[in-house]
Design a protein around this motif. Sequence first.
Motif, PDB file in Angstrom:
ATOM      1  N   GLY A 137      36.524  17.564  90.848  1.00 54.56           N
ATOM      2  CA  GLY A 137      37.916  17.420  90.443  1.00 54.56           C
ATOM      3  C   GLY A 137      38.070  16.539  89.217  1.00 54.56           C
ATOM      4  O   GLY A 137      38.797  16.880  88.274  1.00 54.56           O
ATOM      5  N   HIS A 138      37.361  15.399  89.209  1.00 56.40           N
ATOM      6  CA  HIS A 138      37.465  14.503  88.050  1.00 56.40           C
ATOM      7  C   HIS A 138      36.813  15.128  86.820  1.00 56.40           C
ATOM      8  O   HIS A 138      37.248  14.858  85.693  1.00 56.40           O
ATOM      9  CB  HIS A 138      36.803  13.164  88.380  1.00 56.40           C
ATOM     10  CG  HIS A 138      37.247  12.053  87.484  1.00 56.40           C
ATOM     11  ND1 HIS A 138      38.484  11.452  87.572  1.00 56.40           N
ATOM     12  CD2 HIS A 138      36.618  11.442  86.436  1.00 56.40           C
ATOM     13  CE1 HIS A 138      38.604  10.521  86.638  1.00 56.40           C
ATOM     14  NE2 HIS A 138      37.471  10.486  85.931  1.00 56.40           N
ATOM     15  N   LEU A 139      35.812  15.952  87.025  1.00 53.98           N
ATOM     16  CA  LEU A 139      35.189  16.654  85.900  1.00 53.98           C
ATOM     17  C   LEU A 139      36.195  17.576  85.210  1.00 53.98           C
ATOM     18  O   LEU A 139      36.279  17.628  83.979  1.00 53.98           O
ATOM     19  CB  LEU A 139      33.980  17.452  86.410  1.00 53.98           C
ATOM     20  CG  LEU A 139      33.080  18.100  85.353  1.00 53.98           C
ATOM     21  CD1 LEU A 139      32.389  17.023  84.534  1.00 53.98           C
ATOM     22  CD2 LEU A 139      32.047  19.000  86.026  1.00 53.98           C
ATOM     23  N   PHE A 140      36.995  18.303  86.012  1.00 54.08           N
ATOM     24  CA  PHE A 140      38.047  19.144  85.451  1.00 54.08           C
ATOM     25  C   PHE A 140      39.069  18.296  84.693  1.00 54.08           C
ATOM     26  O   PHE A 140      39.529  18.669  83.605  1.00 54.08           O
ATOM     27  CB  PHE A 140      38.738  19.944  86.558  1.00 54.08           C
ATOM     28  CG  PHE A 140      38.114  21.274  86.841  1.00 54.08           C
ATOM     29  CD1 PHE A 140      38.554  22.415  86.196  1.00 54.08           C
ATOM     30  CD2 PHE A 140      37.086  21.393  87.755  1.00 54.08           C
ATOM     31  CE1 PHE A 140      37.984  23.637  86.450  1.00 54.08           C
ATOM     32  CE2 PHE A 140      36.502  22.617  88.025  1.00 54.08           C
ATOM     33  CZ  PHE A 140      36.951  23.745  87.367  1.00 54.08           C
ATOM     34  N   VAL A 141      39.432  17.155  85.273  1.00 51.94           N
ATOM     35  CA  VAL A 141      40.428  16.293  84.640  1.00 51.94           C
ATOM     36  C   VAL A 141      39.927  15.777  83.301  1.00 51.94           C
ATOM     37  O   VAL A 141      40.646  15.791  82.288  1.00 51.94           O
ATOM     38  CB  VAL A 141      40.788  15.133  85.581  1.00 51.94           C
ATOM     39  CG1 VAL A 141      41.674  14.108  84.859  1.00 51.94           C
ATOM     40  CG2 VAL A 141      41.524  15.655  86.807  1.00 51.94           C
ATOM     41  N   MET A 142      38.678  15.314  83.258  1.00 50.97           N
ATOM     42  CA  MET A 142      38.122  14.818  82.002  1.00 50.97           C
ATOM     43  C   MET A 142      38.038  15.931  80.950  1.00 50.97           C
ATOM     44  O   MET A 142      38.283  15.701  79.761  1.00 50.97           O
ATOM     45  CB  MET A 142      36.733  14.220  82.245  1.00 50.97           C
ATOM     46  CG  MET A 142      36.723  12.964  83.102  1.00 50.97           C
ATOM     47  SD  MET A 142      37.649  11.602  82.358  1.00 50.97           S
ATOM     48  CE  MET A 142      36.739  11.336  80.856  1.00 50.97           C
ATOM     49  N   LEU A 143      37.690  17.129  81.386  1.00 53.48           N
ATOM     50  CA  LEU A 143      37.606  18.261  80.462  1.00 53.48           C
ATOM     51  C   LEU A 143      38.974  18.572  79.868  1.00 53.48           C
ATOM     52  O   LEU A 143      39.124  18.734  78.644  1.00 53.48           O
ATOM     53  CB  LEU A 143      37.038  19.471  81.191  1.00 53.48           C
ATOM     54  CG  LEU A 143      36.811  20.736  80.353  1.00 53.48           C
ATOM     55  CD1 LEU A 143      35.713  20.499  79.326  1.00 53.48           C
ATOM     56  CD2 LEU A 143      36.443  21.919  81.240  1.00 53.48           C
ATOM     57  N   LEU A 144      39.987  18.662  80.720  1.00 53.40           N
ATOM     58  CA  LEU A 144      41.336  18.968  80.240  1.00 53.40           C
ATOM     59  C   LEU A 144      41.894  17.832  79.396  1.00 53.40           C
ATOM     60  O   LEU A 144      42.648  18.072  78.439  1.00 53.40           O
ATOM     61  CB  LEU A 144      42.257  19.255  81.427  1.00 53.40           C
ATOM     62  CG  LEU A 144      41.928  20.521  82.229  1.00 53.40           C
ATOM     63  CD1 LEU A 144      42.778  20.599  83.485  1.00 53.40           C
ATOM     64  CD2 LEU A 144      42.150  21.757  81.371  1.00 53.40           C
ATOM     65  N   LEU A 145      41.546  16.590  79.740  1.00 53.70           N
ATOM     66  CA  LEU A 145      42.001  15.447  78.956  1.00 53.70           C
ATOM     67  C   LEU A 145      41.429  15.501  77.539  1.00 53.70           C
ATOM     68  O   LEU A 145      42.156  15.357  76.547  1.00 53.70           O
ATOM     69  CB  LEU A 145      41.584  14.147  79.645  1.00 53.70           C
ATOM     70  CG  LEU A 145      41.897  12.849  78.884  1.00 53.70           C
ATOM     71  CD1 LEU A 145      43.372  12.539  78.956  1.00 53.70           C
ATOM     72  CD2 LEU A 145      41.079  11.680  79.441  1.00 53.70           C
TER      73      LEU A 145
END
Length: 458
Positions: A137-145
């Motif tokens: 989940g945090h990987l997706f967040v960092m990618l989108l950020l």
Amino acid sequence: MSRVGPVSRRGERRTVLGRAGRVLGVLRDDLWTWRADPLPPSVWLRWFPHGLVCLAAVGVLLGDAAQLGDNGGVDPGFAFVIALAQAGAMVLALWRPVAAWWLSTAGMLVGAFAVRAEMLPGGERFTWPWTAAGLIGHLFVMLLLALRVRTRVSVEALSLTVLATYVVQGPVGAVDYQATGQLAVILFAVAVMLATALRGRREARRELEQQTSLTAEERARRTLLEERSRIARELHDVVAHHMSVISIQAQVAPHLVENPPDELKDNLAGIRQNALEALTELRRVLGVLRSEHPDALERPEGGDTAPHAPQPTLDRLDALVENTRAAGLAVTTGTSGTPRPLPPGVELSAYRIVQEALSNVLRHAPGASARVHLTYLPIGLRVEVSNTRPQRAPAPSHGAGHGLLGMRERVAMLDGSLTAHPLPDGGYQVAAFLPVDAAGQAADHEPPIHHLPEDDIR
């Protein structure tokens, strides 16, 4: 101890505090925000990336709740809330990536401490501080950020994530766990670098499109100015002719009257002087125009006249048609109404429109035949140039596309109208109406006197 030592240390301390304050201020401006930065739809797949993120968020919600509740020993209700925060951060990152990063980081910290409270020596070894689902989940967040914000903000968020992971796994620590901090940091760094590269590529493409659009607009503007300058150079001769006639008439008029009064001589001398001054100013303007276009004095490529020849009129239309036929284009001509002398500006514009239209047929419709028709009306002149379907594909054109633009400028100058459109049989037609003022036409029956060079329309 000297006083210099304490003062220096105080100055250094203030400098360090000032730098720290500036760094904290930058972090606050970059990361302490609720601003919206939505992810735009994909060019080809439209909303598919958004649906993929939402689907992955459902998987993170179910997986993280199961991991925290079943394996981590956290209360199922509390585990679901933590999992909901991390899954919701993924969806929130589609619109507010910075706020989503805060939510995901907070969910990781709360989940890590909740699991740590349940750990026992010799108990089951749990993936900590990042659960597998929470890491995804945090990987997706960092990618989108990193896809949506500046590189500095992405690096700041990555640094704080690494710091939080280090503090929880290092100084805080736990017992009997499988460490996931190193793997999480590596994956987050790779995601940020990949997203930053994609964002840079997207921004470079957008800037290139903007630059291309600006270049096209500037090229169109320059083309328009060049056409207007070319028309102004040609019409200079027409205006100069009328001013020359005024000057000559003013000079000759006193000799046509026996014993003319002094007042008449003075008035006619003033008229002649004003006409000569107007001619001088016209030549100066033309000199400026030609200095901006030094190639205007060169012989036109494929032109029908020498550089210092008079401006063409409809009397030379037959010679133009013959030259076009010699170039390999079959041309027929026709006339309706009663041919009569027209104002020089109208005849010059009509000649140039026919010339450019025939050039376009040669250039864009190889193998076609053309027809030129002039219709003399009481209120003006109608010019029609049409061609049949081309027999083969035209060669690539590298010109600036001055043809139709020049025609429109000439017609607009005379308050006329122009239409240019394809025909049902595959051909093309250019039709122009050039209005004629009856009073101005009667005053323009004398043959024009030209002294200055012309410039051909390409």
